[in-house]
Enzyme design. Structure first.
Site, PDB file in Angstrom:
ATOM      1  N   HIS A  66       0.841  -1.206   0.000  1.00  0.00           N
ATOM      2  CA  HIS A  66       0.000   0.000   0.000  1.00  0.00           C
ATOM      3  C   HIS A  66       0.873   1.253   0.000  1.00  0.00           C
ATOM      4  O   HIS A  66       0.631   2.190  -0.759  1.00  0.00           O
ATOM      5  CB  HIS A  66      -0.886   0.059   1.257  1.00  0.00           C
TER       6      HIS A  66
ATOM      7  N   LYS B  36     -17.741  -7.069   7.184  1.00  0.00           N
ATOM      8  CA  LYS B  36     -16.376  -7.589   7.209  1.00  0.00           C
ATOM      9  C   LYS B  36     -15.792  -7.317   8.583  1.00  0.00           C
ATOM     10  O   LYS B  36     -15.641  -6.159   8.971  1.00  0.00           O
ATOM     11  CB  LYS B  36     -15.563  -6.834   6.136  1.00  0.00           C
TER      12      LYS B  36
ATOM     13  N   ARG C 221      -1.779  -6.056  -8.408  1.00  0.00           N
ATOM     14  CA  ARG C 221      -0.711  -7.040  -8.200  1.00  0.00           C
ATOM     15  C   ARG C 221      -0.726  -8.110  -9.273  1.00  0.00           C
ATOM     16  O   ARG C 221       0.278  -8.418  -9.870  1.00  0.00           O
ATOM     17  CB  ARG C 221      -0.880  -7.711  -6.818  1.00  0.00           C
TER      18      ARG C 221
ATOM     19  N   SER D 135      -2.832  -7.693   2.972  1.00  0.00           N
ATOM     20  CA  SER D 135      -3.240  -7.562   4.377  1.00  0.00           C
ATOM     21  C   SER D 135      -3.689  -8.913   4.925  1.00  0.00           C
ATOM     22  O   SER D 135      -3.442  -9.229   6.089  1.00  0.00           O
ATOM     23  CB  SER D 135      -4.390  -6.562   4.509  1.00  0.00           C
TER      24      SER D 135
HETATM   25  P1  ADP Z   1      -9.738  -3.952  -0.140  1.00  0.00           P
HETATM   26  O1  ADP Z   1     -10.192  -4.103   1.279  1.00  0.00           O
HETATM   27  O2  ADP Z   1     -10.589  -3.034  -0.992  1.00  0.00           O
HETATM   28  O3  ADP Z   1      -9.315  -5.226  -0.828  1.00  0.00           O
HETATM   29  P2  ADP Z   1      -7.052  -3.344   0.592  1.00  0.00           P
HETATM   30  O4  ADP Z   1      -6.946  -2.563   1.846  1.00  0.00           O
HETATM   31  O5  ADP Z   1      -6.645  -4.772   0.648  1.00  0.00           O
HETATM   32  O6  ADP Z   1      -8.443  -3.091  -0.030  1.00  0.00           O
HETATM   33  O7  ADP Z   1      -6.185  -2.648  -0.569  1.00  0.00           O
HETATM   34  C1  ADP Z   1      -6.460  -1.368  -1.093  1.00  0.00           C
HETATM   35  C2  ADP Z   1      -5.814  -1.211  -2.450  1.00  0.00           C
HETATM   36  O8  ADP Z   1      -4.430  -1.512  -2.356  1.00  0.00           O
HETATM   37  C3  ADP Z   1      -6.340  -2.140  -3.541  1.00  0.00           C
HETATM   38  O9  ADP Z   1      -6.327  -1.441  -4.764  1.00  0.00           O
HETATM   39  C4  ADP Z   1      -5.340  -3.251  -3.579  1.00  0.00           C
HETATM   40  O10 ADP Z   1      -5.292  -3.870  -4.860  1.00  0.00           O
HETATM   41  C5  ADP Z   1      -4.071  -2.475  -3.325  1.00  0.00           C
HETATM   42  N1  ADP Z   1      -3.009  -3.319  -2.780  1.00  0.00           N
HETATM   43  C6  ADP Z   1      -3.069  -4.158  -1.742  1.00  0.00           C
HETATM   44  N2  ADP Z   1      -1.896  -4.782  -1.534  1.00  0.00           N
HETATM   45  C7  ADP Z   1      -1.045  -4.316  -2.506  1.00  0.00           C
HETATM   46  C8  ADP Z   1       0.302  -4.592  -2.872  1.00  0.00           C
HETATM   47  N3  ADP Z   1       1.037  -5.478  -2.205  1.00  0.00           N
HETATM   48  N4  ADP Z   1       0.826  -3.930  -3.931  1.00  0.00           N
HETATM   49  C9  ADP Z   1       0.072  -3.040  -4.609  1.00  0.00           C
HETATM   50  N5  ADP Z   1      -1.205  -2.745  -4.330  1.00  0.00           N
HETATM   51  C10 ADP Z   1      -1.772  -3.375  -3.284  1.00  0.00           C
END
Ligand code: ADP
Length: 151
Positions: free
Chosen positions: A17, A41, A90, A128
């Site tokens: 992120h 969630k 990703r 996450s």
């Molecule tokens: P959600 O709960 O909507 O899945 P996340 O908090 O997991 O959201 O992630 C928010 C954004 O960050 C999304 O666009 C996700 O694809 C991106 N993201 C998560 N992990 C990575 C990573 N390792 N590299 C790049 N982008 C990421």
């Protein structure tokens, strides 16, 4: 004023992120990291903790703000006058998922554009949910999350 949001659960925020946020920042005048509150969630970390960690990581970065929101992402964008949604990609699975959301968001609000940034290769496997799994089983999350994130 180019205002964008980077929406997500950030449960917890990862280095993946952080990388997308830092690389997206030069594109906009203001970037709001928007923690979506989803009552269906169950999060591992409280909203307060998730928000505090992100604020600490980006303390001193004037262009970044951290907020929480409920409901549709496009409605939140309209409310705060954001014209861009930043998302990270990703894998091809991310692409399919994001394509659906992005296209439907566009049907709902044509004036809001979704901008995608590819993950740095080294962060492709970082999510996450993997971090939460490691924490649950007592493993080491160094190298996956910023040092500020202390479960
Ligand atoms: P959600 O709960 O909507 O899945 P996340 O908090 O997991 O959201 O992630 C928010 C954004 O960050 C999304 O666009 C996700 O694809 C991106 N993201 C998560 N992990 C990575 C990573 N390792 N590299 C790049 N982008 C990421």
């Amino acid at each position: 004023m180019k205002r964008a949001i980077f929406p997500g659960s950030f449960d917890p925020i990862t280095l993946g992120h952080v990388s997308v946020i830092k690389r997206g920042l030069p594109l906009f005048d203001e970037l709001i990291i928007a923690i979506g509150v989803n009552s269906n969630k169950k999060a591992m970390f409280s909203l307060e903790k998730r928000k505090k960690w992100i604020e600490e990581i980006f303390a001193g970065e004037q262009k970044i703000k951290v907020e929480t929101y409920e409901g549709l992402t496009v409605d939140y964008c309209k409310k705060i006058g954001a014209k861009f949604i930043l998302r990270g990609l990703r894998t091809s699975a991310d692409f399919e998922f994001e394509r659906g959301i992005g296209q439907v968001n566009r049907m709902l609000a044509e004036e809001i554009e979704t901008i995608f940034i590819l993950t740095e290769a080294k962060y492709t496997p970082v999510s996450s949910s993997i971090v939460r799994d490691i924490i649950k089983h007592g493993g080491d999350i160094t190298g996956l999350v910023p040092d500020t994130v202390k479960p």
